[in-house]
Design a protein around this motif. Sequence first.
Motif, short mmCIF file in Angstrom:
data_model
loop_
_atom_site.label_atom_id
_atom_site.label_comp_id
_atom_site.label_asym_id
_atom_site.label_seq_id
_atom_site.Cartn_x
_atom_site.Cartn_y
_atom_site.Cartn_z
N UNK A 1 0.84 -1.20 0.00
CA UNK A 1 0.00 0.00 0.00
C UNK A 1 0.87 1.25 0.00
N UNK A 2 1.93 1.23 0.80
CA UNK A 2 2.81 2.39 0.94
C UNK A 2 3.79 2.47 -0.23
N UNK A 3 4.09 1.34 -0.83
CA UNK A 3 5.05 1.23 -1.93
C UNK A 3 6.45 1.65 -1.50
N UNK A 4 6.77 1.43 -0.25
CA UNK A 4 8.10 1.69 0.28
C UNK A 4 8.45 0.54 1.21
N UNK A 5 9.73 0.35 1.42
CA UNK A 5 10.18 -0.71 2.31
C UNK A 5 10.37 -0.14 3.72
N UNK A 6 9.26 0.11 4.38
CA UNK A 6 9.28 0.64 5.75
C UNK A 6 8.43 -0.25 6.64
N UNK A 7 8.78 -0.30 7.90
CA UNK A 7 8.00 -1.09 8.87
C UNK A 7 6.90 -0.20 9.44
N UNK A 8 5.66 -0.64 9.27
CA UNK A 8 4.51 0.11 9.77
C UNK A 8 3.61 -0.80 10.59
N UNK A 9 3.00 -0.23 11.62
CA UNK A 9 1.97 -0.96 12.37
C UNK A 9 0.58 -0.57 11.89
N UNK A 10 0.49 0.62 11.29
CA UNK A 10 -0.79 1.10 10.81
C UNK A 10 -0.63 2.25 9.86
N UNK A 11 -1.74 2.62 9.22
CA UNK A 11 -1.69 3.66 8.19
C UNK A 11 -3.09 4.21 7.97
N UNK A 12 -3.19 5.52 7.81
CA UNK A 12 -4.44 6.19 7.44
C UNK A 12 -4.29 6.71 6.02
N UNK A 13 -5.24 6.37 5.15
CA UNK A 13 -5.23 6.89 3.78
C UNK A 13 -6.51 7.70 3.59
N UNK A 14 -6.33 9.01 3.58
CA UNK A 14 -7.46 9.94 3.52
C UNK A 14 -8.30 9.74 2.27
N UNK A 15 -7.66 9.56 1.11
CA UNK A 15 -8.42 9.44 -0.14
C UNK A 15 -9.32 8.20 -0.16
#
Length: 83
Positions: A35-49
């Motif tokens: 979803x982010x299209x990056x190699x980062x460690x995430x626990x969560x994400x908000x996508x406004x669109x």
Amino acid sequence: MLPAHKARRRIPKSFRILGHVIRVRQVTPSELKKIVEEDVALDGLWIDSEKTIYVDKRLPIFTKRQVLYHELIHCINDLREEG
């Protein structure tokens, strides 16, 4: 209907806030990275669109709630800016 003690442990699939329906999706870390299209460690994400909060489904329930609340702050800030 779920017993109260089980309902408290669940993460909602959606909710209404400031006139919007916000979806909550529990996904794997690899899905988050796509979803982010990056190699980062995430626990969560908000996508406004998309009006969607994504949460790592492999986290313990207590941590999932913390991530959901954190992303909810981003959500509220974005929705308030939309006016």
